[in-house]
Design a protein around this motif. Structure first.
Motif, PDB file in Angstrom:
ATOM      1  N   GLU A 167     -43.567 -20.043  37.880  1.00 47.74           N
ATOM      2  CA  GLU A 167     -43.208 -20.520  39.212  1.00 47.74           C
ATOM      3  C   GLU A 167     -44.248 -21.446  39.838  1.00 47.74           C
ATOM      4  N   GLU A 168     -45.489 -21.391  39.356  1.00 42.47           N
ATOM      5  CA  GLU A 168     -46.534 -22.255  39.920  1.00 42.47           C
ATOM      6  C   GLU A 168     -46.611 -23.604  39.208  1.00 42.47           C
ATOM      7  N   ASP A 169     -45.903 -23.743  38.109  1.00 41.03           N
ATOM      8  CA  ASP A 169     -45.949 -24.991  37.347  1.00 41.03           C
ATOM      9  C   ASP A 169     -45.135 -26.069  38.058  1.00 41.03           C
ATOM     10  N   PRO A 170     -45.716 -27.262  38.251  1.00 44.02           N
ATOM     11  CA  PRO A 170     -44.986 -28.334  38.945  1.00 44.02           C
ATOM     12  C   PRO A 170     -43.651 -28.687  38.303  1.00 44.02           C
ATOM     13  N   ARG A 171     -43.528 -28.544  36.989  1.00 51.28           N
ATOM     14  CA  ARG A 171     -42.257 -28.855  36.318  1.00 51.28           C
ATOM     15  C   ARG A 171     -41.166 -27.890  36.750  1.00 51.28           C
ATOM     16  N   TYR A 172     -41.522 -26.619  36.800  1.00 53.93           N
ATOM     17  CA  TYR A 172     -40.559 -25.618  37.248  1.00 53.93           C
ATOM     18  C   TYR A 172     -40.221 -25.836  38.720  1.00 53.93           C
ATOM     19  N   GLN A 173     -41.216 -26.057  39.529  1.00 48.99           N
ATOM     20  CA  GLN A 173     -40.989 -26.244  40.957  1.00 48.99           C
ATOM     21  C   GLN A 173     -40.056 -27.418  41.231  1.00 48.99           C
ATOM     22  N   GLN A 174     -40.235 -28.508  40.477  1.00 52.11           N
ATOM     23  CA  GLN A 174     -39.413 -29.690  40.701  1.00 52.11           C
ATOM     24  C   GLN A 174     -37.961 -29.429  40.333  1.00 52.11           C
ATOM     25  N   MET A 175     -37.723 -28.774  39.187  1.00 52.77           N
ATOM     26  CA  MET A 175     -36.331 -28.530  38.794  1.00 52.77           C
ATOM     27  C   MET A 175     -35.660 -27.560  39.763  1.00 52.77           C
ATOM     28  N   ALA A 176     -36.417 -26.576  40.270  1.00 52.36           N
ATOM     29  CA  ALA A 176     -35.841 -25.627  41.216  1.00 52.36           C
ATOM     30  C   ALA A 176     -35.517 -26.316  42.544  1.00 52.36           C
ATOM     31  N   ARG A 177     -36.424 -27.157  43.021  1.00 53.57           N
ATOM     32  CA  ARG A 177     -36.172 -27.872  44.274  1.00 53.57           C
ATOM     33  C   ARG A 177     -34.977 -28.815  44.143  1.00 53.57           C
ATOM     34  N   ASP A 178     -34.927 -29.541  43.035  1.00 55.97           N
ATOM     35  CA  ASP A 178     -33.817 -30.478  42.823  1.00 55.97           C
ATOM     36  C   ASP A 178     -32.480 -29.730  42.795  1.00 55.97           C
ATOM     37  N   ALA A 179     -32.455 -28.597  42.114  1.00 57.16           N
ATOM     38  CA  ALA A 179     -31.218 -27.820  42.025  1.00 57.16           C
ATOM     39  C   ALA A 179     -30.822 -27.271  43.390  1.00 57.16           C
ATOM     40  N   LEU A 180     -31.785 -26.806  44.160  1.00 59.14           N
ATOM     41  CA  LEU A 180     -31.480 -26.251  45.474  1.00 59.14           C
ATOM     42  C   LEU A 180     -30.900 -27.318  46.397  1.00 59.14           C
ATOM     43  N   LYS A 181     -31.455 -28.508  46.352  1.00 63.05           N
ATOM     44  CA  LYS A 181     -30.927 -29.606  47.169  1.00 63.05           C
ATOM     45  C   LYS A 181     -29.496 -29.948  46.752  1.00 63.05           C
ATOM     46  N   ARG A 182     -29.244 -29.933  45.456  1.00 67.64           N
ATOM     47  CA  ARG A 182     -27.901 -30.231  44.964  1.00 67.64           C
ATOM     48  C   ARG A 182     -26.905 -29.154  45.404  1.00 67.64           C
ATOM     49  N   VAL A 183     -27.330 -27.909  45.351  1.00 69.20           N
ATOM     50  CA  VAL A 183     -26.482 -26.795  45.771  1.00 69.20           C
ATOM     51  C   VAL A 183     -26.134 -26.907  47.252  1.00 69.20           C
ATOM     52  N   VAL A 184     -27.145 -27.163  48.079  1.00 73.01           N
ATOM     53  CA  VAL A 184     -26.938 -27.217  49.528  1.00 73.01           C
ATOM     54  C   VAL A 184     -25.999 -28.350  49.911  1.00 73.01           C
ATOM     55  N   HIS A 185     -25.975 -29.399  49.111  1.00 75.90           N
ATOM     56  CA  HIS A 185     -25.067 -30.517  49.380  1.00 75.90           C
ATOM     57  C   HIS A 185     -23.610 -30.058  49.352  1.00 75.90           C
ATOM     58  N   THR A 186     -23.319 -29.049  48.499  1.00 80.15           N
ATOM     59  CA  THR A 186     -21.960 -28.503  48.399  1.00 80.15           C
ATOM     60  C   THR A 186     -21.775 -27.282  49.287  1.00 80.15           C
ATOM     61  N   CYS A 187     -22.743 -26.366  49.250  1.00 79.83           N
ATOM     62  CA  CYS A 187     -22.646 -25.114  50.002  1.00 79.83           C
ATOM     63  C   CYS A 187     -23.985 -24.841  50.680  1.00 79.83           C
ATOM     64  N   PRO A 188     -24.093 -25.002  51.987  1.00 79.76           N
ATOM     65  CA  PRO A 188     -25.379 -24.828  52.662  1.00 79.76           C
ATOM     66  C   PRO A 188     -25.831 -23.375  52.793  1.00 79.76           C
ATOM     67  N   TYR A 189     -24.898 -22.433  52.632  1.00 83.12           N
ATOM     68  CA  TYR A 189     -25.245 -21.025  52.857  1.00 83.12           C
ATOM     69  C   TYR A 189     -25.811 -20.404  51.572  1.00 83.12           C
ATOM     70  N   VAL A 190     -27.084 -20.052  51.634  1.00 89.69           N
ATOM     71  CA  VAL A 190     -27.821 -19.526  50.481  1.00 89.69           C
ATOM     72  C   VAL A 190     -28.482 -18.221  50.900  1.00 89.69           C
ATOM     73  N   GLU A 191     -28.310 -17.177  50.088  1.00 90.58           N
ATOM     74  CA  GLU A 191     -28.854 -15.893  50.484  1.00 90.58           C
ATOM     75  C   GLU A 191     -30.332 -15.737  50.140  1.00 90.58           C
ATOM     76  N   VAL A 192     -31.026 -15.003  51.006  1.00 87.50           N
ATOM     77  CA  VAL A 192     -32.318 -14.403  50.682  1.00 87.50           C
ATOM     78  C   VAL A 192     -31.968 -13.027  50.134  1.00 87.50           C
ATOM     79  N   ASN A 193     -32.300 -12.787  48.880  1.00 89.40           N
ATOM     80  CA  ASN A 193     -31.820 -11.615  48.150  1.00 89.40           C
ATOM     81  C   ASN A 193     -32.964 -10.629  47.935  1.00 89.40           C
ATOM     82  N   THR A 194     -32.797  -9.394  48.426  1.00 96.84           N
ATOM     83  CA  THR A 194     -33.869  -8.392  48.332  1.00 96.84           C
ATOM     84  C   THR A 194     -33.609  -7.356  47.238  1.00 96.84           C
ATOM     85  N   GLY A 195     -32.606  -7.605  46.392  1.00 99.75           N
ATOM     86  CA  GLY A 195     -32.205  -6.601  45.416  1.00 99.75           C
ATOM     87  C   GLY A 195     -33.281  -6.206  44.421  1.00 99.75           C
TER      88      GLY A 195
END
Length: 266
Positions: A167-195
């Motif tokens: 999770e601290e690697d810039p490569r991982y961080q970039q792919m996660a951020r890019d995916a999250l932005k793409r997801v929010v473009h379609t569905c803005p509601y994203v859960e904070v999951n405590t499971g």
């Protein structure tokens, strides 16, 4: 502050308690709503999910409980829809889009059931390339959200459940951020999951604080859900999650109301 949770499992899938027992626990905990989201049928692994023939009974029971407890708590009948499921989602009050498997070369790899199974996926399906596995996962999340247009997105980065991801690697961080932005473009509601906290795998919810900051920057709208399988953990780590959202820049979170979402100020 009163909470609700809409990521909740019962004995119809891999939960430990009946829907009515979960409702009674939610009432005892002064929750303002509860929604059920048992796992959709996945032909690649039927060990944890609802069976197709149980869908009508599941809905009938939840509708009856909704009526029974209407003066005490709102009850909603949802479905946690997996990437590999095909269902008529119109019969449910809401849909969660989640990814639990990667199928590669005909082999189904669970990616959130155990650390060993996730390692098998990385090593056997991706030749030990953890970044390739993570990219495949995030691509699937994006495709799933765009395909099913859910009510909200479930455990966006559940692959961090067992702390195997870099999770601290810039490569991982970039792919996660890019995916999250793409997801929010379609569905803005994203859960904070405590499971994962309830199961002893993590001390903090997912997404991480850094990703929650990205969620804030791109206009996402967070929920707080417990992904609960046990009636005693319906609100686990909710106060702390609300404060984490505040650190990320949010001044509220969102609760589903049957027709849309209500804001809850932090």
């Amino acid at each position: 502050m009163r909470y609700a949770t809409f990521h909740t499992h019962t004995t119809y899938s891999d939960g430990k308690f009946s829907a009515e027992e979960m409702i009674q626990s939610a009432i005892a905990g002064d929750m303002c709503a509860i929604g059920f989201s048992d796992h959709s049928f996945t032909a690649c692994d039927t060990s944890y999910c609802m069976q197709k023939e149980d869908y009508p009974r599941y809905l009938q029971e939840l509708r009856a409980l909704k009526e029974k407890y209407k003066d005490q708590i709102p009850v909603f009948a949802g479905l946690e829809l997996d990437y590999y499921s095909e269902d008529d989602t119109s019969v449910f009050d809401y849909i969660i889009a989640s990814v639990h498997y990667i199928i590669e070369n005909g082999v189904c790899y669970p990616i959130d059931h155990s650390a060993q199974q996730q390692l098998s996926c990385i090593n056997d399906a991706f030749g030990g390339d953890i970044f390739a596995m993570a990219q495949r996962y995030f691509d699937m999340v994006c495709e799933h959200v765009e395909r099913c247009n859910p009510t909200f997105v479930g455990h966006f980065d559940v692959i961090t459940k067992f702390s195997l991801m870099p999770e601290e690697d810039p490569r991982y961080q970039q792919m996660a951020r890019d995916a999250l932005k793409r997801v929010v473009h379609t569905c803005p509601y994203v859960e904070v999951n405590t499971g994962a906290i309830a199961r002893g795998y993590r001390k903090d919810p997912y997404p991480s604080l850094d990703l929650l900051k990205t969620l804030h920057e791109c206009g996402g709208k967070p929920m707080i859900n417990s992904d609960c399988h046990h009636k005693d953990f319906l609100q686990i780590h909710f106060d702390e999650s609300a404060q984490l959202l505040k650190q990320a820049g949010f001044d509220c979170f969102y609760i589903f109301n049957g027709n849309g979402f209500d804001k809850v100020d932090i």
